[in-house]
Design an enzyme around this catalytic site. Structure first.
Site, PDB file in Angstrom:
ATOM      1  N   HIS A  80      29.294  10.069  20.309  1.00 54.44           N
ATOM      2  CA  HIS A  80      28.617   9.140  19.404  1.00 54.44           C
ATOM      3  C   HIS A  80      29.451   8.791  18.183  1.00 54.44           C
ATOM      4  CE1 HIS A  80      27.084  12.214  16.508  1.00 54.44           C
ATOM      5  NE2 HIS A  80      26.900  12.976  17.562  1.00 54.44           N
ATOM      6  N   ASP A  89      29.791  16.494  22.831  1.00 54.13           N
ATOM      7  CA  ASP A  89      29.145  16.462  21.514  1.00 54.13           C
ATOM      8  C   ASP A  89      28.853  17.885  21.046  1.00 54.13           C
ATOM      9  OD1 ASP A  89      27.942  15.586  19.196  1.00 54.13           O
ATOM     10  OD2 ASP A  89      26.030  15.111  20.148  1.00 54.13           O
ATOM     11  N   HIS A 122      27.662  19.271  10.491  1.00 54.06           N
ATOM     12  CA  HIS A 122      26.794  18.603   9.512  1.00 54.06           C
ATOM     13  C   HIS A 122      27.065  19.060   8.085  1.00 54.06           C
ATOM     14  CE1 HIS A 122      23.510  17.384  12.686  1.00 54.06           C
ATOM     15  NE2 HIS A 122      24.712  16.918  12.960  1.00 54.06           N
ATOM     16  N   GLU A 136      23.266   8.204  17.018  1.00 59.15           N
ATOM     17  CA  GLU A 136      22.676   9.377  17.663  1.00 59.15           C
ATOM     18  C   GLU A 136      21.898  10.198  16.653  1.00 59.15           C
ATOM     19  OE1 GLU A 136      23.089  13.791  18.954  1.00 59.15           O
ATOM     20  OE2 GLU A 136      23.625  12.772  17.117  1.00 59.15           O
ATOM     21  N   GLU A 137      22.507  10.378  15.473  1.00 60.69           N
ATOM     22  CA  GLU A 137      21.952  11.315  14.500  1.00 60.69           C
ATOM     23  C   GLU A 137      20.604  10.861  13.942  1.00 60.69           C
ATOM     24  OE1 GLU A 137      23.302  14.090  14.193  1.00 60.69           O
ATOM     25  OE2 GLU A 137      25.484  13.991  14.213  1.00 60.69           O
ATOM     26  N   ASP A 186      31.835  16.354  14.963  1.00 63.91           N
ATOM     27  CA  ASP A 186      30.549  15.782  15.381  1.00 63.91           C
ATOM     28  C   ASP A 186      30.409  14.361  14.876  1.00 63.91           C
ATOM     29  OD1 ASP A 186      27.981  15.377  16.235  1.00 63.91           O
ATOM     30  OD2 ASP A 186      27.049  16.575  14.661  1.00 63.91           O
TER      31      ASP A 186
HETATM   32 ZN   LIG Z   1      26.709  15.016  17.568  1.00 65.06          ZN
END
Ligand SMILES: [Zn+2]
Length: 261
Positions: free
Chosen positions: A71, A149, A219, A121-122, A83
């Site tokens: 993504h 991912d 994140h 995606e998030e 990510d």
């Molecule tokens: Zn991800």
């Protein structure tokens, strides 16, 4: 976290695993703890965006498609290197590798192999859902969805999200996948972006890399390119290229109407 219709929206925040662990360690210390949280975020109206895709068209069955994806968006901290910058780069690299082998060794996939960088995606999976809903899909048959991912770390194998007939066939490829350090083939969930397509019965594959360090970065502000080891990243791309190429040549047992997992 999501809001249900009809329920009063209250402010909510997510903190990274690192910060959560720091916080719980401080709480365990028993001292009174005060946290000051400043939220400046807003939800703006939706605006058009797009998935990004490129493909190598299959020589004999161009309408049968194997997707390799990641993504394009990232959590709004750090730069999203693991990510999911890693997953996007690996999808591009996998196709480039297959194209290079076509030029040098004459290896050409029978079925189409497509790299898809899914958008959003998030924050709501809109790219993955949009991909399935796109009218272009009606003329295509998807054979497999592959996603990276889980970080750009050294590959170990793939999680296989498919019925038992598909799993039995895929598990037979263990020896060849071991040659690229990706022979750990286990039943399991594949990937979020590809989940809408997997829910329609298409077999899903999630690259399963070493995961010991993922949540040091995930994140958080620390998810920057210097945390990605180029060699480990490349090995993941090679594992995806090999799996995609085998599926392109061999196909997979067709899915029954009802899936048995
Ligand atoms: Zn991800």
């Amino acid at each position: 976290m999501g809001y249900q219709d009809g329920v009063k929206k209250i402010p909510a925040a997510a903190i990274s695993t690192r910060d959560a662990e720091k916080l719980s360690a401080l709480l365990r210390g028993g001292e009174p703890l005060r946290v000051r949280l400043i939220l400046s975020c807003r939800t703006l109206p939706d605006a058009p965006s797009a998935n990004v895709a490129g493909e190598i068209t299959g020589t004999e069955k161009p309408g049968e498609v194997i997707v390799v994806g990641g993504h394009l968006d990232a959590w709004d901290k750090g730069s999203g290197a693991h990510d999911d910058g890693a997953g996007c780069v690996q999808a591009i690299e996998a196709l480039d590798l297959i194209r290079t082998l076509g030029r040098t060794l004459g290896l050409k996939p029978v079925r189409t192999i497509r790299a898809v960088m899914f958008m959003n995606e998030e924050n709501g999976l809109r790219g993955g859902r949009g991909y399935v809903a796109d009218p272009l899909r009606r003329s295509e048959k998807h054979v497999a969805m592959i996603e990276s991912d889980a970080g750009g770390f050294a590959p170990r194998g793939f999680f296989v999200d498919a019925d038992s007939a598909v799993r039995t066939q895929v598990f037979r490829w263990k020896t060849v996948m071991e040659k690229v350090n990706a022979g750990r083939l286990l039943a399991g969930r594949s990937g979020v972006d590809i989940s809408p397509m997997v829910a329609t019965g298409v077999p899903g594959f999630g690259l399963d890399p070493e995961n010991h360090r993922y949540f040091d970065y995930h994140h958080s502000d620390k998810d920057t390119p210097d945390k990605v080891n180029p060699r480990e990243l490349e090995m993941g791309a090679i594992a995806e290229a090999l799996l995609a190429y085998i599926i392109a040549q061999e196909g997979l047992p067709s899915e029954p109407a009802t899936r048995s997992r």
